[in-house]
Design a protein around this motif. Sequence first.
Motif, mmCIF file in Angstrom:
data_model
loop_
_atom_site.group_PDB
_atom_site.id
_atom_site.type_symbol
_atom_site.label_atom_id
_atom_site.label_comp_id
_atom_site.label_asym_id
_atom_site.label_seq_id
_atom_site.Cartn_x
_atom_site.Cartn_y
_atom_site.Cartn_z
ATOM 1 N N LEU A 164 0.871 -1.314 -0.031
ATOM 2 C CA LEU A 164 0.171 -0.043 -0.039
ATOM 3 C C LEU A 164 0.791 1.299 0.021
ATOM 4 N N ASP A 165 1.858 1.337 0.703
ATOM 5 C CA ASP A 165 3.033 2.424 0.774
ATOM 6 C C ASP A 165 3.507 2.621 -0.731
ATOM 7 N N LEU A 166 3.840 1.508 -1.264
ATOM 8 C CA LEU A 166 4.571 1.326 -2.633
ATOM 9 C C LEU A 166 3.767 2.171 -3.585
ATOM 10 N N VAL A 167 2.172 1.867 -3.531
ATOM 11 C CA VAL A 167 1.589 2.678 -4.508
ATOM 12 C C VAL A 167 0.745 3.930 -3.965
ATOM 13 N N GLY A 168 1.350 4.253 -2.762
ATOM 14 C CA GLY A 168 0.981 5.616 -2.384
ATOM 15 C C GLY A 168 -0.284 5.817 -1.718
ATOM 16 N N VAL A 169 -1.112 4.568 -0.915
ATOM 17 C CA VAL A 169 -2.090 4.753 -0.357
ATOM 18 C C VAL A 169 -2.121 4.042 0.960
ATOM 19 N N GLY A 170 -0.728 4.088 1.516
ATOM 20 C CA GLY A 170 -0.630 3.347 2.857
ATOM 21 C C GLY A 170 -1.381 4.006 3.858
ATOM 22 N N HIS A 171 -1.787 5.390 3.666
ATOM 23 C CA HIS A 171 -2.588 6.046 4.866
ATOM 24 C C HIS A 171 -4.208 5.401 4.816
ATOM 25 N N LEU A 172 -4.410 4.656 3.602
ATOM 26 C CA LEU A 172 -6.126 4.151 3.698
ATOM 27 C C LEU A 172 -6.109 2.729 3.978
ATOM 28 N N VAL A 192 -5.223 0.585 -4.493
ATOM 29 C CA VAL A 192 -5.295 -0.529 -3.757
ATOM 30 C C VAL A 192 -5.320 -1.792 -4.484
ATOM 31 N N ALA A 193 -5.970 -1.693 -5.561
ATOM 32 C CA ALA A 193 -6.132 -2.889 -6.486
ATOM 33 C C ALA A 193 -4.765 -3.393 -7.134
ATOM 34 N N ILE A 194 -4.151 -2.327 -7.632
ATOM 35 C CA ILE A 194 -2.654 -2.820 -7.936
ATOM 36 C C ILE A 194 -2.018 -3.361 -6.793
ATOM 37 N N ALA A 195 -2.247 -2.940 -5.616
ATOM 38 C CA ALA A 195 -1.530 -3.511 -4.500
ATOM 39 C C ALA A 195 -1.800 -4.889 -4.415
ATOM 40 N N THR A 196 -3.142 -5.053 -4.485
ATOM 41 C CA THR A 196 -3.713 -6.549 -4.059
ATOM 42 C C THR A 196 -3.131 -7.365 -5.133
ATOM 43 N N ALA A 197 -3.067 -6.964 -6.533
ATOM 44 C CA ALA A 197 -2.519 -7.766 -7.588
ATOM 45 C C ALA A 197 -1.026 -8.159 -7.370
ATOM 46 N N LEU A 198 -0.227 -7.094 -6.958
ATOM 47 C CA LEU A 198 1.206 -7.533 -6.595
ATOM 48 C C LEU A 198 1.370 -8.388 -5.143
ATOM 49 N N ALA A 199 0.277 -8.644 -4.875
ATOM 50 C CA ALA A 199 0.510 -9.414 -3.327
ATOM 51 C C ALA A 199 1.267 -10.833 -3.400
ATOM 52 N N ASN A 200 1.195 -11.792 -4.430
ATOM 53 C CA ASN A 200 1.723 -12.834 -4.453
ATOM 54 C C ASN A 200 3.246 -12.891 -5.476
#
Length: 303
Positions: free
Chosen positions: A149-157, A173-181
């Motif tokens: 979340l920090d990587l894509v700039g939404v860690g505060h959410l 957030v969807a991009i962060a989710t897609a990167l999870a694994n």
Amino acid sequence: MSESTLEALGGGAAPPAQFGHDALVVCDNLVRIFQSGSVEVQALQGLDLLVDEGEMVAVVGASGSGKSTLLAVLSGMDAPTAGKVRVGRWDLMAMHASDRVAYRRTMVGFVWQQTSRNLLPYLTSRQNVALPMTGTPRRQRAARAGDLLDLVGVGHLADRQPHEMSGGEQQRVAIATALANEPQLLLADEPTGELDTTTAQEVFDALRTANREAGTTVVVVTHDQAVSGQVERTVAIRDGRTSSEVLRRHTGGDATHEEYAVMDRAGRVQVPKEYRDALALTRRVRLALEGDHVSVRPDGSAR
């Protein structure tokens, strides 16, 4: 020593390298046909495409050209009809149902255009990102979710649910989710299609961050010229085939754009419509080898 003796001893010429042997994504004469009653629709008609590891590529084309079908095949959500398609070590033509599940969990991440398809509405951002990491200890999942979340700039959410965020924030957030694994390939189908210009730029910046900082190869389908104009390579699809590519290079601080027609493995080249119209090119054309180039003329034209 004869050639036959050399070959018998293993000293003959090495076999030619396979098409795209060193690329991450290889589509070789890829065909996808949909059956609707008695009607067959050819969404992909012998498409050739190579994407190298670490690239960020934009795919453009008119509606119905085959862009979304290509992403569906590469994601493992759809099965190709014919041809060859490989992503990393995975042969998508030969995969069984269980293979597809493993492939989609480990090899690819996907971001849809519609924000509602990317996130579960009753989970927070942190929970959405952590969800795909099945089998990872809870503390590690939470830590990695926060980092992404920090990587894509939404860690505060991190503790907000989707309805508490804007469309652009949901897409990040969807991009962060897609990167999870830690997928090698991230696919995004019109991820900025529902967003205004400023918000779309923020989402694209998140994709570029995933590419540059996480090292993920990114293929994004888009109609947004502002997005396609910011990647080094744009591939245009027309009538189910790759028709042209635009390469952008930076030399001395200046960016240069060069457009190339794409010749497929059978030697076919799609001539852009504006060229065909300007020269009245129809069913047959005259080709002539002119030293260092090939000329294309209307049938019956004078030299």
